[in-house]
Enzyme design. Structure first.
Site, short mmCIF file in Angstrom:
data_model
loop_
_atom_site.label_atom_id
_atom_site.label_comp_id
_atom_site.label_asym_id
_atom_site.label_seq_id
_atom_site.Cartn_x
_atom_site.Cartn_y
_atom_site.Cartn_z
CD GLU A 253 -1.42 -2.44 1.74
OE1 GLU A 253 -0.26 -2.47 2.22
OE2 GLU A 253 -2.14 -3.46 1.65
CG PHE B 20 -4.54 -2.54 5.08
CD1 PHE B 20 -4.03 -2.82 6.35
CD2 PHE B 20 -5.40 -3.46 4.50
CE1 PHE B 20 -4.37 -3.99 7.01
CE2 PHE B 20 -5.74 -4.63 5.15
CZ PHE B 20 -5.23 -4.90 6.41
#
Lengths: 276, 312
Positions: B54, B79
């Site tokens: 991410e 995330f």
């Protein structure tokens, strides 16, 4: 590379060191070590390689540079000033309140800076994005990135390494400033990077390792990297932290250090300031 | 049954991308969850899946934006916020770029993924990013309108996106403006300010319950949490003299925090806040979790009565 070109680049590098030391010395403190170690690669890129235009800093088809080790901004600022992106007088405003030259690179403040950096490990991902945009825009430019060796301990670099290889970014050429020193000590004692070029190669990159202060080696390596079309290139530069600066060269404390008037005077004299 | 929220997200982007060639979509191995595969099918060149990375996704999105692209990058809200906070803060926002970060599965909708995947803190974190615009659409009509507004808006945004399920609260021709809340029900005794797919319908049900008790409650859909619609909040604080906020998030730092800060400074007003009370998430069905965190219409109505009692 002919001798004349080489001497010309060496002379430019000397000038970059002088301007950078004056700039940091004027404030009295700064990131001397990591700025000095990348002087040759920056000089090579801006005086022998990159297509940039000081009159049009955001020119569409320019080559891009992401200086991911943003704390070395002062070395880049010297070159940008020497090339005419902004007046040389700006160099003495480094890190003063309201300056356009902050310690870490800022794309919104400084003409010629392509990406804002400073939190280590983020620049290579941005360079991947810039290279993807270059592909979408079908422009002919290259994207260069410079990361530090200590910075290579940040995991995000290796995420970016995988994505650059996966996306086959042949127009991305990155350099690692492998000066073997980080803030807390020698990289091998803190978190060893060992044969960095092997790591990059195993991540799917074309990898080379050269003397980062040798213009002929830089020219040869960049030429070789440009032959790659389907994979990104990493050129690991063996460098010396503080290179060419009498009070900082090869010194562990040179990451961010005070610079006294005497230090500055001595270093500038050693670089032959005022001589031609 | 209308389209899923995530289908609205992707279909809207596909439609915008027809006219606007700068639109790009990024995923970090959750294409199947966000439902963006159809975008990939139509625009394979403008779709990038970076794998389970991410931080890299947000960095790559920032680089794309530096070259004028308009990247929409999605992951689960946990995330998207916690894992990428520094990348989003610095490479996207400090660099004044135009990255639309999408955090899906807000709050209790993470259900069986449980506490590790249940974002109760993402709005609070994002509110600390200077100048960042934060939205949370409550239904499919506002979702489409707000995604279009996000694509037009020049600057980074955090979009809290409910994925599964469909609900149409608005007429199709309803107008939406970033930073302007919508009054769904007018009222005199208390104002319920809610955000998101779970809480706005609960707030509407609460107003019904209160009506049966003879209490007139206004309901506002605050789809933009930052910048908060200060004028609307203050007008209704003065008009009704009591406020209840409802969010699928911690009460600290989010919508309730924003409203509390505003009221304290500008118009001290009795306030109650519905949402997670400084607790972590956990596994369970939506039905279990909404009761567990005291976020039901009944909880909202009860809170409203207690806040009204504090009026002088």
């Amino acid at each position: 590379m002919n001798q004349e070109k080489k001497q010309d680049l060496q002379e430019k590098a000397r000038e970059v060191r002088i301007e950078t030391l004056k700039s940091i010395g004027h404030l009295g403190v700064g990131h001397v070590g990591g700025a000095m170690s990348i002087v040759e690669v920056l000089t090579y890129l801006y005086y022998a390689e990159m297509n940039v235009n000081p009159q049009e800093p955001r020119m569409n088809d320019r080559d891009r540079l992401v200086l991911s080790k943003g704390h070395a901004g002062p070395a880049l600022y010297s070159i940008l000033a020497m090339k005419g992106f902004f007046p040389k007088e700006w160099l003495l405003t480094l890190n003063q309140g309201g300056t356009n030259l902050p310690s870490h690179c800022d794309r919104n403040r400084t003409p010629g800076i392509d990406m804002t950096t400073g939190s280590l490990g983020q620049g290579l991902s941005a360079a991947v994005g810039i290279a993807l945009a270059t592909r979408l825009n079908k422009t002919d430019n290259r994207v260069f990135a410079i990361i530090g060796d200590g910075e290579s301990q940040e995991g995000q670099n290796w995420e970016a390494a995988m994505s650059a290889a996966q996306f086959k970014l042949g127009r991305l050429i990155a350099f690692t400033d492998y000066n073997k020193m980080q803030i807390d000590g020698m990289t091998e004692d803190i978190m060893d990077l060992a044969a960095l070029e092997n790591k990059w190669e195993s991540f799917g990159w074309h990898a080379q390792r050269i003397d980062g202060h040798d213009f002929e080696a830089l020219a040869e390596a960049v030429k070789r990297a440009k032959e790659e079309t389907d994979r990104p290139s990493m050129i690991v530069l063996d460098t010396i932290k503080g290179k060419g600066c009498s009070f900082a060269e090869n010194k562990l404390g040179s990451h961010n250090m005070p610079v006294s008037a005497d230090d500055l005077k001595e270093a500038l004299a050693a670089l032959g300031e005022g001589e031609n | 049954m209308g389209k899923d929220m995530r289908t609205v997200y992707t279909d809207t982007l596909i439609d915008i991308a027809k006219e606007n060639e700068q639109i790009c979509v990024l995923e970090a191995d959750l294409m199947a969850a966000t439902g963006t595969k159809t975008f990939k099918d139509v625009y394979p060149d403008r779709f990038f899946d970076v794998g389970v990375a991410e931080a890299d996704m947000v960095g790559v999105a920032s680089g794309l934006s530096a070259e004028g692209k308009i990247p929409f990058a999605a992951s689960f809200g946990t995330f998207a916020s916690r894992r990428t906070f520094d990348q989003f803060f610095l490479s996207a926002n400090y660099a004044q770029l135009n990255v639309k970060l999408v955090g899906t599965d807000p709050g209790i909708t993470a259900q069986f993924n449980g506490g590790t995947h249940m974002p109760f803190e993402d709005i609070g974190m994002m509110r600390l990013v200077p100048g960042l615009v934060i939205i949370e659409p409550a239904d499919i009509v506002s979702c489409e309108a707000l995604i279009r507004a996000a694509a037009d808006y020049k600057g980074s945004m955090y979009i809290r996106l409910h994925r599964k399920g469909s609900n149409a609260l608005y007429a199709e021709d309803q107008k939406f403006e970033l930073g302007k809340g919508n009054v769904l029900v007018d009222g005199d005794d208390v104002t319920i300010i809610a955000t998101g797919f779970i809480m706005v319908p609960e707030a509407l049900k609460a107003a019904q319950i209160l009506k049966e008790q003879g209490i007139s409650a206004a309901v506002i859909d605050m789809h933009t949490i930052k910048p908060l619609d200060n004028k609307l909040v203050l007008d209704y604080a003065q008009k009704t003299g009591a406020i209840v906020t409802c969010e699928n998030h911690q009460v600290a730092g989010g919508l309730g925090g924003a409203v509390a800060e505003l009221l304290c400074e500008e118009c001290p007003t009795p306030l109650g806040r519905i949402g997670s009370q400084d607790r972590f998430g956990q596994v369970g069905t939506l039905e279990f979790l909404i009761k567990e965190y005291e976020m039901t219409a009944e909880d909202i109505a009860k809170k409203a009565v207690s806040v009204i009692a504090k009026k002088r």
